[in-house]
Structure formats: structure tokens, C-alpha cells
Write a protein that holds these residues in place. Structure first.
Motif, PDB file in Angstrom:
ATOM      1  N   ILE A  25      -7.346 -33.989 -10.941  1.00  0.00           N
ATOM      2  CA  ILE A  25      -6.796 -35.072 -10.319  1.00  0.00           C
ATOM      3  C   ILE A  25      -5.258 -34.578  -9.603  1.00  0.00           C
ATOM      4  O   ILE A  25      -4.911 -34.853  -8.616  1.00  0.00           O
ATOM      5  N   THR A  28      -5.644 -32.199  -6.738  1.00  0.00           N
ATOM      6  CA  THR A  28      -6.159 -32.774  -5.703  1.00  0.00           C
ATOM      7  C   THR A  28      -5.067 -33.882  -4.956  1.00  0.00           C
ATOM      8  O   THR A  28      -5.071 -34.139  -3.911  1.00  0.00           O
ATOM      9  N   MET A  29      -4.485 -34.576  -5.697  1.00  0.00           N
ATOM     10  CA  MET A  29      -3.142 -35.395  -5.271  1.00  0.00           C
ATOM     11  C   MET A  29      -2.270 -34.837  -4.369  1.00  0.00           C
ATOM     12  O   MET A  29      -1.769 -35.289  -3.357  1.00  0.00           O
ATOM     13  N   LEU A 158      -5.455 -44.914 -12.086  1.00  0.00           N
ATOM     14  CA  LEU A 158      -4.992 -44.178 -11.062  1.00  0.00           C
ATOM     15  C   LEU A 158      -5.565 -44.745  -9.600  1.00  0.00           C
ATOM     16  O   LEU A 158      -4.939 -45.006  -8.665  1.00  0.00           O
ATOM     17  N   VAL A 162      -3.479 -46.533  -6.428  1.00  0.00           N
ATOM     18  CA  VAL A 162      -3.786 -45.767  -5.133  1.00  0.00           C
ATOM     19  C   VAL A 162      -4.201 -46.734  -3.884  1.00  0.00           C
ATOM     20  O   VAL A 162      -3.868 -46.830  -2.763  1.00  0.00           O
ATOM     21  N   GLY A 168       0.702 -46.676  -3.510  1.00  0.00           N
ATOM     22  CA  GLY A 168      -0.801 -46.305  -3.222  1.00  0.00           C
ATOM     23  C   GLY A 168      -1.027 -46.052  -1.732  1.00  0.00           C
ATOM     24  O   GLY A 168      -1.506 -45.349  -1.226  1.00  0.00           O
ATOM     25  N   MET A 171       0.827 -43.422  -0.131  1.00  0.00           N
ATOM     26  CA  MET A 171       0.424 -42.244  -0.393  1.00  0.00           C
ATOM     27  C   MET A 171      -0.615 -41.950   0.356  1.00  0.00           C
ATOM     28  O   MET A 171      -0.954 -40.965   0.998  1.00  0.00           O
ATOM     29  N   ARG A 172      -1.670 -43.025   0.549  1.00  0.00           N
ATOM     30  CA  ARG A 172      -2.938 -42.721   1.411  1.00  0.00           C
ATOM     31  C   ARG A 172      -2.279 -42.405   3.058  1.00  0.00           C
ATOM     32  O   ARG A 172      -2.880 -41.677   3.742  1.00  0.00           O
ATOM     33  N   SER A 175      -1.071 -39.025   3.284  1.00  0.00           N
ATOM     34  CA  SER A 175      -2.081 -37.954   3.287  1.00  0.00           C
ATOM     35  C   SER A 175      -2.579 -37.956   4.570  1.00  0.00           C
ATOM     36  O   SER A 175      -3.258 -36.827   4.885  1.00  0.00           O
ATOM     37  N   THR A 195       3.919 -38.963  -6.485  1.00  0.00           N
ATOM     38  CA  THR A 195       2.774 -38.130  -6.717  1.00  0.00           C
ATOM     39  C   THR A 195       2.848 -37.137  -7.686  1.00  0.00           C
ATOM     40  O   THR A 195       1.882 -36.956  -8.587  1.00  0.00           O
ATOM     41  N   GLY A 199       0.500 -37.008 -11.148  1.00  0.00           N
ATOM     42  CA  GLY A 199      -0.406 -35.865 -11.070  1.00  0.00           C
ATOM     43  C   GLY A 199       0.117 -35.087 -12.462  1.00  0.00           C
ATOM     44  O   GLY A 199      -0.829 -34.711 -13.463  1.00  0.00           O
ATOM     45  N   ILE A 241      -9.906 -37.801  -5.179  1.00  0.00           N
ATOM     46  CA  ILE A 241      -9.682 -38.216  -6.613  1.00  0.00           C
ATOM     47  C   ILE A 241     -11.077 -38.271  -7.329  1.00  0.00           C
ATOM     48  O   ILE A 241     -11.298 -37.691  -8.410  1.00  0.00           O
TER      49      ILE A 241
END
Length: 297
Positions: A25, A28-29, A158, A162, A168, A171-172, A175, A195, A199, A241
Motif C-alpha cells: 500500500i 502504491t500511495m 485507509l 482517502v 483524501g 490526495m486523489r 494523483s 501520504t 504509507g 490501493i
């Protein structure tokens, strides 16, 4: 092979896979936001195990205090790693970040080697995790049952952060597009630090459970688990995730079952993971649940 032995191996595979997934995880984060493979991520497992050992030995803390302390300290170490090794290179070419990540990994390993020493240390496994429970003719260690439960609890926690919090959502957004995220007034450095914090804390939880499963800690203990977790993230779809955890479960099950079904292949157990990596990169580079990669540079 009897059905009892097969069921025993399936349980072992799920337990091992959940560890891979938990560590994956973190990979990948970070990749989802920075498009960076944080090669130092596996070494955070090692630091979490050492912090737990010294918290119990020097501060005489019980495991239910030393373990959370190790997780929090490792999360802060992840933030420090970002600030020292990655933040100065935010606008540098991608290869510079990659080289910095490799250098950070070697630095953490050698710092542990110099200040702690290369002699393996025994990890104090609490008795509560050491008990063996007989179920349907099986003898299952309590730790084996707890590991996937802890992984799923942390995964759902998590996912809540997110998908149901402002952090969250940021964060998205990060990304998808850095510049648009900045224009919306979001502090991108703060989001990246969070993040790394989350992680790294997940990696620490995985490292502590790994140290309890294989109770011997040394400066290089995080290398192979880190590589396996990276392969799990690629298999599940790096940047996803749930895919990272799914990839971890599949990799762990595959490793255990190939040894159980073909015992003479036991010495090639680690090679199996790298064969999976090659096949995924050849035939489905985005992984099982991955999406087409969008270059944000």
C-alpha cells in the motif's frame, strides 16, 4: 497432499500475502501521487522492528505501547525521508528522484549497520501471538490469524481516509494533476507529507508483524519483503490501493502453494515472485486493477 495440509497452506499463504499487501500500500500511495518507486520503503520495515525492540528493552514498555510507538516514529521517519531526499527534487527529472530513492535505501541500511551493528537481534514476540489454536485438525498460530485481520482493518481505515475526508480528496486530486491541485489552493507538500506518513506507518505495522513471524531483525531484513511488496503492487495495479492488497494476497498464496505442491521448487520460491513481475510487465503492465498511466509532468 491431504485436504487438511492444503487448508493449512492456504491459511499460511493468506497470512504471508496480507503482509505483502500491507507494505505494498505504501508503494502504491507514493507512486500514485509522485510517480515514484520509493525503494527506501522496505527499509522502513527494518527501522520499525528496531524501534520496537529498543522501546521494549530500554524504556521497558509493554508491547501494546512499544508497537504503536514504533509505528508513529516510522511514520515521522517517512516524512523526514520525503523532506530530505525527495522534496528538493520535486521539479527535477524523474530519473533524479529514482536515484535519490535508491541512495536513501542504501543510506538507511548502512546507518543501521554502523550504529546498531550487523549481528541479528531476536525480536520479542508477545506470548499472546505465540499461542497455537487447534481448529478442524489444524494447528494455527494466533499471529497467522491476526495478520490478515489487521491488514483488512488498516485497509478499510485507509480507504475511509482517502474517499471520505478532505485530505483524501486532496490526495486523489494530486494523483490526477499537480498543477490543477495547486491552483485549487491545496498545499501539495503537506498532502505528500501525509501520504508518506500514512504509507510509512502501514509499512511499520507490516514490519512489526514480519518480525514477529520471522523473529530475527538485521539491517537488511527489509530488502526482500520490500521487493516482494513492490511486485505485489505491480501485480495488483500500482496506484490502486485495493489492487495492492489483492496483489499481495495472490503473491503470498502463490509462493506458499508452489512450495506445498512442488516441494523440490522450494529453493526457487523467491524467483517465482520475479517471474510473476516479468509476466505482468510483458502482458498487463497496468496490473489487475490498474488504470492506464497518465504522465503528469
Amino acid at each position: 497432499m491431504t485436504s487438511t495440509i492444503l487448508l493449512q497452506q492456504l491459511i499460511n499463504g493468506i497470512s504471508l500475502g496480507s503482509l505483502y499487501g500491507l507494505v505494498a500500500i505504501g508503494y502504491t500511495m507514493v507512486y500514485g501521487i509522485l510517480r515514484l518507486i520509493n525503494f527506501a520503503h522496505g527499509d522502513l520495515l527494518m527501522f520499525a522492528a528496531y524501534i520496537a525492540i529498543y522501546a521494549a528493552a530500554l524504556l521497558a514498555l509493554p508491547w501494546y505501547l512499544s508497537f504503536p510507538l514504533a509505528v508513529i516514529a516510522t511514520g515521522l521517519l517517512g516524512i523526514l525521508l520525503d523532506r530530505a531526499a525527495y522534496k528538493p527534487l520535486r521539479n527535477a527529472p524523474r530519473i533524479s528522484l529514482l536515484i535519490s530513492a535508491i541512495g536513501a535505501s542504501f543510506l538507511l541500511e548502512n546507518l543501521a549497520l554502523v550504529f546498531i551493528g550487523g549481528v541479528p537481534k531476536a525480536f520479542p514476540r508477545p506470548e499472546i501471538f505465540d499461542r497455537v489454536i487447534p481448529i478442524l485438525g489444524l494447528r494455527i498460530q494466533v499471529l497467522t490469524l491476526y495478520t490478515p485481520v489487521v491488514t483488512l482493518v488498516l485497509l478499510f481505515g485507509l480507504l475511509y481516509i482517502v474517499f471520505h475526508t478532505k485530505v483524501g480528496k486532496a490526495m486523489r486530486a494530486a494523483s490526477k494533476d499537480f498543477e490543477t491541485t495547486r491552483l485549487m489552493g491545496i498545499n501539495l507538500d503537506r498532502i505528500i507529507s501525509i501520504t508518506f506518513l500514512l504509507g510509512s506507518m502501514l509499512a511499520a505495522a507490516g514490519g512489526i508483524m514480519w518480525a514477529m513471524k520471522y523473529p530475527q531483525v538485521n539491517p537488511f531484513m527489509g530488502v526482500f519483503p520490500g521487493l516482494k511488496a513492490f511486485i505485489a503492487a505491480v501485480l495488483g495495479g500500482i496506484g490502486n490501493i485495493v489492487g495492492a492488497v489483492l496483489g499481495g494476497f495472490l503473491l503470498g498464496l502463490g509462493e506458499i502453494l508452489i512450495v506445498a505442491l512442488v516441494p523440490e521448487m522450494a529453493q526457487y520460491r523467491d524467483a517465482f515472485a520475479f517471474v510473476i513481475l516479468i509476466l505482468v510487465l510483458l502482458f498487463r503492465p497496468t496490473g489487475i486493477m490498474g488504470e492506464p498511466i497518465i504522465d503528469k509532468s
